[in-house]
Write a protein that holds these residues in place. Structure first.
Motif, PDB file in Angstrom:
ATOM      1  N   CYS A  56       0.838  -1.205   0.000  1.00 39.54           N
ATOM      2  CA  CYS A  56       0.000   0.000   0.000  1.00 39.54           C
ATOM      3  C   CYS A  56       0.876   1.260   0.000  1.00 39.54           C
ATOM      4  O   CYS A  56       1.956   1.273   0.578  1.00 39.54           O
ATOM      5  CB  CYS A  56      -0.897  -0.016   1.238  1.00 39.54           C
ATOM      6  SG  CYS A  56      -2.018   1.390   1.306  1.00 39.54           S
ATOM      7  N   MET A  58      -0.886   4.383   0.348  1.00 41.12           N
ATOM      8  CA  MET A  58      -1.780   5.472   0.730  1.00 41.12           C
ATOM      9  C   MET A  58      -1.180   6.249   1.897  1.00 41.12           C
ATOM     10  O   MET A  58      -1.638   7.323   2.243  1.00 41.12           O
ATOM     11  CB  MET A  58      -3.164   4.931   1.092  1.00 41.12           C
ATOM     12  CG  MET A  58      -3.888   4.304  -0.090  1.00 41.12           C
ATOM     13  SD  MET A  58      -4.308   5.508  -1.377  1.00 41.12           S
ATOM     14  CE  MET A  58      -5.708   6.319  -0.607  1.00 41.12           C
ATOM     15  N   CYS A  59      -0.176   5.670   2.556  1.00 43.84           N
ATOM     16  CA  CYS A  59       0.684   6.441   3.458  1.00 43.84           C
ATOM     17  C   CYS A  59       2.033   5.749   3.487  1.00 43.84           C
ATOM     18  O   CYS A  59       2.261   4.796   2.745  1.00 43.84           O
ATOM     19  CB  CYS A  59       0.060   6.608   4.846  1.00 43.84           C
ATOM     20  SG  CYS A  59       0.333   5.262   6.002  1.00 43.84           S
ATOM     21  N   ASN A  61       3.450   3.645   5.397  1.00 39.63           N
ATOM     22  CA  ASN A  61       3.665   2.372   6.080  1.00 39.63           C
ATOM     23  C   ASN A  61       3.918   1.171   5.179  1.00 39.63           C
ATOM     24  O   ASN A  61       4.473   0.180   5.619  1.00 39.63           O
ATOM     25  CB  ASN A  61       2.480   2.076   6.987  1.00 39.63           C
ATOM     26  CG  ASN A  61       2.537   2.899   8.262  1.00 39.63           C
ATOM     27  OD1 ASN A  61       3.516   2.849   8.992  1.00 39.63           O
ATOM     28  ND2 ASN A  61       1.506   3.687   8.514  1.00 39.63           N
ATOM     29  N   LYS A  62       3.462   1.236   3.940  1.00 33.98           N
ATOM     30  CA  LYS A  62       3.691   0.165   2.953  1.00 33.98           C
ATOM     31  C   LYS A  62       3.142  -1.185   3.416  1.00 33.98           C
ATOM     32  O   LYS A  62       3.808  -2.218   3.309  1.00 33.98           O
ATOM     33  CB  LYS A  62       5.172   0.015   2.629  1.00 33.98           C
ATOM     34  CG  LYS A  62       5.829   1.286   2.140  1.00 33.98           C
ATOM     35  CD  LYS A  62       7.268   1.053   1.714  1.00 33.98           C
ATOM     36  CE  LYS A  62       7.976   2.322   1.353  1.00 33.98           C
ATOM     37  NZ  LYS A  62       8.280   3.206   2.506  1.00 33.98           N
ATOM     38  N   CYS A  63       1.926  -1.199   3.933  1.00 30.85           N
ATOM     39  CA  CYS A  63       1.320  -2.456   4.388  1.00 30.85           C
ATOM     40  C   CYS A  63       1.141  -3.398   3.209  1.00 30.85           C
ATOM     41  O   CYS A  63       0.763  -2.977   2.113  1.00 30.85           O
ATOM     42  CB  CYS A  63      -0.029  -2.180   5.041  1.00 30.85           C
ATOM     43  SG  CYS A  63       0.116  -1.076   6.466  1.00 30.85           S
ATOM     44  N   LEU A  90      -5.370  -3.810   6.495  1.00 32.00           N
ATOM     45  CA  LEU A  90      -5.321  -2.593   5.663  1.00 32.00           C
ATOM     46  C   LEU A  90      -6.285  -1.619   6.319  1.00 32.00           C
ATOM     47  O   LEU A  90      -7.396  -2.018   6.662  1.00 32.00           O
ATOM     48  CB  LEU A  90      -5.821  -2.855   4.241  1.00 32.00           C
ATOM     49  CG  LEU A  90      -4.937  -3.490   3.183  1.00 32.00           C
ATOM     50  CD1 LEU A  90      -5.627  -3.387   1.828  1.00 32.00           C
ATOM     51  CD2 LEU A  90      -3.568  -2.830   3.090  1.00 32.00           C
ATOM     52  N   CYS A  91      -5.906  -0.388   6.465  1.00 33.04           N
ATOM     53  CA  CYS A  91      -6.797   0.569   7.128  1.00 33.04           C
ATOM     54  C   CYS A  91      -7.781   1.160   6.119  1.00 33.04           C
ATOM     55  O   CYS A  91      -7.772   0.812   4.935  1.00 33.04           O
ATOM     56  CB  CYS A  91      -5.983   1.658   7.821  1.00 33.04           C
ATOM     57  SG  CYS A  91      -5.343   2.905   6.705  1.00 33.04           S
ATOM     58  N   ARG A  93      -7.862   3.954   4.675  1.00 32.59           N
ATOM     59  CA  ARG A  93      -7.199   4.585   3.515  1.00 32.59           C
ATOM     60  C   ARG A  93      -6.667   3.534   2.564  1.00 32.59           C
ATOM     61  O   ARG A  93      -6.714   3.683   1.350  1.00 32.59           O
ATOM     62  CB  ARG A  93      -6.061   5.499   4.008  1.00 32.59           C
ATOM     63  CG  ARG A  93      -6.534   6.685   4.806  1.00 32.59           C
ATOM     64  CD  ARG A  93      -5.370   7.321   5.548  1.00 32.59           C
ATOM     65  NE  ARG A  93      -4.773   6.380   6.495  1.00 32.59           N
ATOM     66  CZ  ARG A  93      -3.527   6.382   6.897  1.00 32.59           C
ATOM     67  NH1 ARG A  93      -2.703   7.306   6.450  1.00 32.59           N
ATOM     68  NH2 ARG A  93      -3.088   5.492   7.760  1.00 32.59           N
ATOM     69  N   GLY A  94      -6.141   2.448   3.136  1.00 33.30           N
ATOM     70  CA  GLY A  94      -5.618   1.368   2.305  1.00 33.30           C
ATOM     71  C   GLY A  94      -6.720   0.798   1.424  1.00 33.30           C
ATOM     72  O   GLY A  94      -6.519   0.528   0.240  1.00 33.30           O
TER      73      GLY A  94
HETATM   74  S1  SF4 Z   1      -3.071   0.304   4.877  1.00 38.69           S
HETATM   75 FE1  SF4 Z   1      -3.267   2.262   5.916  1.00 38.69          FE
HETATM   76  S2  SF4 Z   1      -1.532   2.329   7.355  1.00 38.69           S
HETATM   77 FE2  SF4 Z   1      -1.080   0.738   5.811  1.00 38.69          FE
HETATM   78  S3  SF4 Z   1       0.119   1.800   4.237  1.00 38.69           S
HETATM   79 FE3  SF4 Z   1      -2.017   1.812   3.597  1.00 38.69          FE
HETATM   80  S4  SF4 Z   1      -2.772   3.780   4.343  1.00 38.69           S
HETATM   81 FE4  SF4 Z   1      -0.898   3.369   5.459  1.00 38.69          FE
END
Ligand code: SF4
Ligand code: MGD
Ligand code: MGD
Ligand code: MO
Length: 733
Positions: A56, A58-59, A61-63, A90-91, A93-94
Motif C-alpha cells: 500500500c 496510501m501512506c 507504512n507500505k502495508c 489494511l486501514c 485509507r488502504g
Molecule cells: S493500509 Fe493504511 S496504514 Fe497501511 S500503508 Fe495503507 S494507508 Fe498506510
C-alpha cells in the motif's frame, strides 16, 4: 460481498467495512474514469480474477496487500495475511486505494502552463515535447546560475532515491525532502543520545507514555495495532496531549498538558528516578555517559516545579516515575514521529531519549529496538561528475546548528531562495510532495515560487503545488508501477523486504519518475548515469538475499530472521563517548546545551490561542482529502475550540469563524469540543486548496499551511508547527 464492479458499494457502507484491524474489502467505485476503462458489455466475473501482491502507498507504512484484478480492473484490495509488519490489516485509507487509482481528478497527460501561474490555463503536450522543454529549462538554469540553481524536492517514496541520484549527477546539492516538516528533530535527539534512531517494541512493553503522538489515529504499523494488543495484556498507557485524541480516549490516563512544556514533565520524572535511585545502577555504570552531570542538572527540576509549568499534578508525576521505573526495562517513553512542535524540539526529544536511557530499555524486550539487519545491498552506480563552477555548499548550509545534509531544511532553503543569498536558485523539481499544503506559511512558499523561472511537478493529481507549477507531469499510482525493493521493520515484526510490480497497466499517459529522470538524463548528456533498468536495479539490491525473489513472488514479502534483541551485544554505540549519552560532549563543544535545559514556551497572549497540528485515521497529510471514498468522512475541516472559549467569543457550533495569525487567515466552521484545552485550537490540514483540479474539496474549509507561522527547531531546522498564535472571531454573515 459482491465484487461485481457494476454493483458498487455505497460510500456510507464502505465505512462499515473498512477500519483498522479488520480485513475489510471494497469494490471499484462508479467513477466516470472506471466506466471509461471497462467496456459495458464486459461485466467482471470472479472466475477470471487474478490476484497480485503489492504494498500500500496510501501512506508511508507500505502495508502488504493483495489486489484482485478482473478484466484489467482492480476490484478489491485485501491485506496480505503473511505481512507481519501490518499484522494482516489494511486501514480505511488502504481500502480506499481503488478510488485513488480511478480518481477522475487524476492527471492524465503532460501539461504546460499557459496564462499566469495559478490561473489554471494549460496546454496538453506530448511526452517528447514535455521532456524536451524540461531538459531545455534545466540546462538554461545550469548555464546561467550553475547546476545548484535547481532545487530538488522528492517526497516519501520508493522511487525518491532516483530523484536524489539525478540531483547528484545533474550537479545540484540542493535537495530538501519532506522530512524537515516531519521528524528530523526526533531523529537528531535519538542519534545524539543512542547513536541511532530506534523502533519501539510496543507489543512487549508493560508501560508506555505517549507525548505528542497519537497512534490510534496517526497510524504507524505495527505500533498502532500492537498498542491495541498489548493493552489487552494489561500494558499501561499514559497520554499527554492538549487534545482528547482517540489515543487519549483509550488510555489509562490522559493529561491535557500545557503545549510546549513536555520537557518539564520528563525532567521531573528523571529527577524522581535519580533521587530515589530507581534505575539499574550496574547498567548505568556500564552503558551510560554523564550520569553524574545529569544528576546534578535535574536537581532543580522537581515534580512540584514541573506542575507549575506543565499543569500535571506533582503527585501524578512522582507516581508515574515510580510506576515507569518498576516496569523498566519493558517501559517506553514513545519517541513519536512528527516532532515539528517547538523551537526547542530536539531538546524536548532529548529529555525523552535520556529518560529512555535511564530506564535501561535499549535493545531489550519491551523497550527501544536498534535497527535490524534487512540485507538489501547498495547498488553500485558510476561516480557522479564533478562540476567546477558549482558553489561550495548547499544554499541552506549552516542555517541551523545541526541540520541533516541529505534532507536539509525547507524553511531555511525557502528563506535563502527568497533572499537569493549566497546564490540564486531558479528551478524546482518537485516529486510526490506538496509543500504548498505541507510547509507552514503558504504565502512564503508562493513568494519563493515567484523567484523561480521554472517549476516542474510530478504528481498523480493536480495538487496545489502542481497547480502553481509551469510543467506538470502525470505519474502512475502505486498500483500501476514497478518500484525498487524497500526494507521495512518496526516493533518486534521481522525485518522484511517489499517491492511493487504493476497490478494493472499504467493509466492514461502516466510515466514513472524513474523513466522521466532517465529520459531527462539522456537529453542532458547524462544518460550513462541512468544506464540501467528498474529490474536490474532491484536485482542488485537483492543480490545477497538468494531467497528473496522467490519469497516476494510467492508470499509478497521476504523476511530476514535477523536478531531482534541484543543487537548491541559486543558493539559500541555510534556516539562520541561510545556510550549512551546523557551528557552530549559534542553539543558542549558547539556551544549547545549538552543536557536539555528547560525554557518556558512563549505565553499565549490574551485573546489569542495556540494552534496545534494533528492528523486523523482517514486522511494522509494533504493527499486523501479529495479521495472520493474518504472525503465523505470529513468533507471540510472545522476549528476545534473549547465551548467556554467559544462562548466568550459568541461562537456557537457550526458558526463560520475567521482564524488569523501573523502570516495568514482562513474561514471555516467552528466545532465546539470539550476535548481541547481552552487556550488551544486545532484544525485538520489539507483543505482550503488553491487547485481547482481537486474537485471534491475545492472551495471547502481553510488551509492550515496558510495560517501556520514558519518557526523552526533551532538545532535541526525542522519546521516548528506548534508555535503559532491565532485570533478567532465569529464571521458575521
Ligand atoms: S493500509 Fe493504511 S496504514 Fe497501511 S500503508 Fe495503507 S494507508 Fe498506510
Ligand atoms: N492516518 C494517518 N496516519 C499517519 C499519517 C497520516 O497523515 N494519516 N502520517 C504519518 C506520518 S508521516 C507521521 S509523521 C505520523 C505522525 O504521527 P504523530 O506524531 O503521532 O501524529 P500527530 O497527529 O501529528 O500527533 C501530534 C499530536 O501532538 C499533540 N500536541 C501538540 N502540541 C503538543 C505538546 O506540546 N505536547 C504534547 N504532548 N502533545 C502535543 C497534537 O494535539 C497531536 O494530537 O503519522 C503517520 N501516520
Ligand atoms: N498543517 C500540517 N502540515 C504538515 C503536517 C500536518 O500534520 N499538518 N504534517 C507534516 C508531516 S509529518 C509530513 S510527513 C509532511 C508530508 O507532506 P508531503 O510530503 O507534502 O505529503 P502530502 O501532503 O501527502 O503530499 C504528497 C503529494 O504526493 C502526491 N502523490 C500521492 N501518491 C503519488 C504517487 O504515487 N506518485 C506521485 N508522483 N505523486 C503522488 C499527492 O497527490 C500529493 O500532492 O507534511 C507535514 N506538514
Ligand atoms: Mo511525517
Amino acid at each position: 460481498m459482491s465484487s461485481n464492479i457494476n454493483t458498487p458499494i455505497s460510500r456510507r457502507n464502505f465505512l462499515k467495512w473498512s477500519g483498522a484491524a479488520t480485513a475489510a474489502t471494497v469494490v471499484g467505485t462508479k467513477t466516470p474514469v472506471l466506466h471509461a476503462l471497462v467496456p459495458s458489455d464486459k461485466k467482471a466475473d470472479a472466475s477470471n480474477a487474478e490476484y497480485h501482491f503489492s504494498a500500500c502507498d496510501m501512506c508511508l507504512n507500505k502495508c502488504g496487500l493483495v489486489a484482485r484484478v478482473e478484466n484489467n480492473v482492480v476490484t478489491k484490495l485485501d491485506p496480505n495475511q503473511k505481512f507481519l509488519k501490518s499484522r494482516g490489516m489494511l486501514c480505511a485509507r488502504g481500502n480506499a486505494g481503488i478510488a485513488q487509482l480511478y480518481d477522475p481528478d487524476r492527471l492524465k497527460y503532460p501539461l504546460l502552463r499557459k496564462g499566469k501561474r495559478g490561473e489554471g490555463k494549460w496546454q496538453r503536450l506530448s511526452w517528447d515535447e514535455a521532456l524536451d522543454y524540461a531538459a531545455e529549462q534545466l540546462k538554461k538554469i545550469a548555464d546561467e546560475y550553475t547546476r545548484c540553481g535547481v532545487l530538488f524536492s522528492p517526497g516519501s517514496d520508493m522511487q525518491s532515491t532516483f530523484v536524489h541520484w539525478f540531483a547528484e549527477v545533474f550537479g545540484s546539492y540542493n535537495v530538501t525532502t519532506h522530512e524537515s516538516a516531519c521528524l528530523l528533530s526526533r531523529n537528531r535527539a535519538y542519534l545524539d543520545t543512542f547513536g541511532e534512531v530506534p523502533f519501539s517494541d510496543v507489543l512487549h512493553t508493560k508501560y508506555i507514555i505517549m507525548a505528542g503522538a497519537n497512534r490510534y489515529e496517526a497510524l504507524i504499523t505495527p505500533d498502532s495495532i500492537d498498542l491495541m494488543s498489548t493493552r489487552k495484556n494489561g500494558t499501561k498507557l499514559v497520554v499527554l496531549d492538549p487534545r482528547y485524541t482517540k489515543t487519549a480516549a483509550l488510555a489509562d490516563e490522559w493529561y491535557p498538558v500545557r503545549p510546549g512544556t513536555d520537557m518539564a514533565f520528563f525532567l521531573a520524572i528523571i529527577h524522581v528516578i535519580i533521587s530515589e535511585k530507581l534505575y539499574d545502577q550496574a547498567y548505568a555504570f556500564e552503558k551510560l555517559y554523564g550520569l553524574e552531570q545529569l544528576s546534578e542538572h535535574v536537581k532543580q527540576y522537581s515534580p512540584e516545579w514541573a506542575e507549575g509549568e506543565c499543569e500535571i499534578p506533582a503527585k501524578d508525576i512522582t507516581r508515574i516515575a515510580r510506576e515507569l521505573a518498576a516496569a523498566a526495562p519493558a517501559a517506553i517513553v514513545y519517541p513519536g514521529r512528527r516532532t515539528s512542535d517547538y523551537v526547542n524540539s530536539t531538546q524536548i526529544r532529548r529529555s525523552m531519549a535520556i529518560l529512555n536511557a535511564l530506564l535501561g530499555n535499549w535493545d531489550r524486550p519491551g523497550g527501544l529496538l536498534a535497527a535490524r539487519q534487512v540485507g538489501l545491498s547498495r547498488v553500485e552506480l558510476p561516480e557522479a561528475p564533478f562540476y567546477e563552477d558549482n558553489p561550495d555548499d548547499r544554499l541552506d548550509i549552516g542555517k541551523a546548528h545541526m541540520m541533516f545534509e541529505e534532507e536539509g531544511s525547507f524553511k531555511h532553503m525557502r528563506d535563502a531562495i527568497i533572499e537569493a543569498k549566497p546564490y540564486p536558485i531558479k528551478g524546482w523539481f518537485v516529486y510526490k510532495h506538496n509543500p504548498l499544503q505541507s510547509e507552514a506559511n503558504r504565502q512564503r512558499t508562493l513568494e519563493m515560487m515567484e523567484k523561480l523561472d521554472f517549476i516542474l511537478t510530478v504528481d498523480i493529481a493536480m495538487s496545489d503545488t502542481a497547480w502553481m507549477s509551469d510543467l506538470v507531469l502525470p505519474a502512475p499510482s502505486y498500483l500501476e508501477r514497478q518500484d525498487p525493493a524497500s526494507g521495512l521493520q518496526g516493533s518486534s515484526a521481522c525485518a522484511c523486504v517489499v517491492t511493487r510490480n504493476p497490478v494493472v497497466p499504467a493509466l492514461f499517459e502516466s510515466k514513472p519518475v524513474f523513466e522521466i529522470l532517465k529520459e531527462l538524463a539522456n537529453r542532458l548528456e547524462l544518460g550513462e548515469y541512468f544506464d540501467f533498468t528498474l529490474e536490474e536495479y532491484r536485482k542488485q539490491q537483492l543480490k545477497n538475499l538468494p531467497d528473496a525473489e522467490r519469497a516476494l513472488r510467492e508470499d509478497g514479502v521476504y523476511y530476514n530472521p535477523s536478531k531482534l534483541y541484543g543487537v548491541y551485544e559486543g558493539r559500541i554505540y555510534k556516539t562520541k563517548s561510545k556510550k549512551i549519552e546523557l551528557y552530549n560532549e559534542r553539543y558542549a563543544e558547539m556551544g549547545v546545551d549538552p543536557m536539555p535545559v528547560y525554557k518556558s514556551p512563549r505565553k499565549v497572549p490574551s485573546g489569542r490561542f495556540r494552534m496545534v497540528v494533528g492528523r486523523n485515521a482517514y486522511f494522509t497529510h494533504c493527499t486523501t482529502q479529495n479521495n472520493a471514498l474518504l472525503h465523505e468522512l470529513m468533507p471540510e475541516n472545522s476549528l476545534w475550540i473549547h465551548p467556554k472559549a467559544a462562548a466568550g467569543l459568541g461562537i456557537k457550533e457550526g458558526d463560520l469563524v475567521e482564524v488569523s495569525s501573523a502570516v495568514g487567515r482562513g474561514e471555516l466552521k467552528a466545532s465546539l469540543k470539550d476535548g481541547i484545552r481552552e487556550d488551544t485550537v486545532y484544525m485538520a490540514s489539507g483543505f482550503g486548496v488553491l487547485s481547482k483540479g481537486l474537485t471534491n474539496i475545492y472551495g471547502k474549509g481553510a488551509c492550515m499551511a496558510e495560517i501556520l507561522e514558519d518557526f523552526s527547531d533551532e538545532l535541526s531546522g525542522n519546521m516548528a508547527m506548534h508555535e503559532t498564535f491565532v485570533k478567532v472571531a465569529r464571521k458575521v454573515a
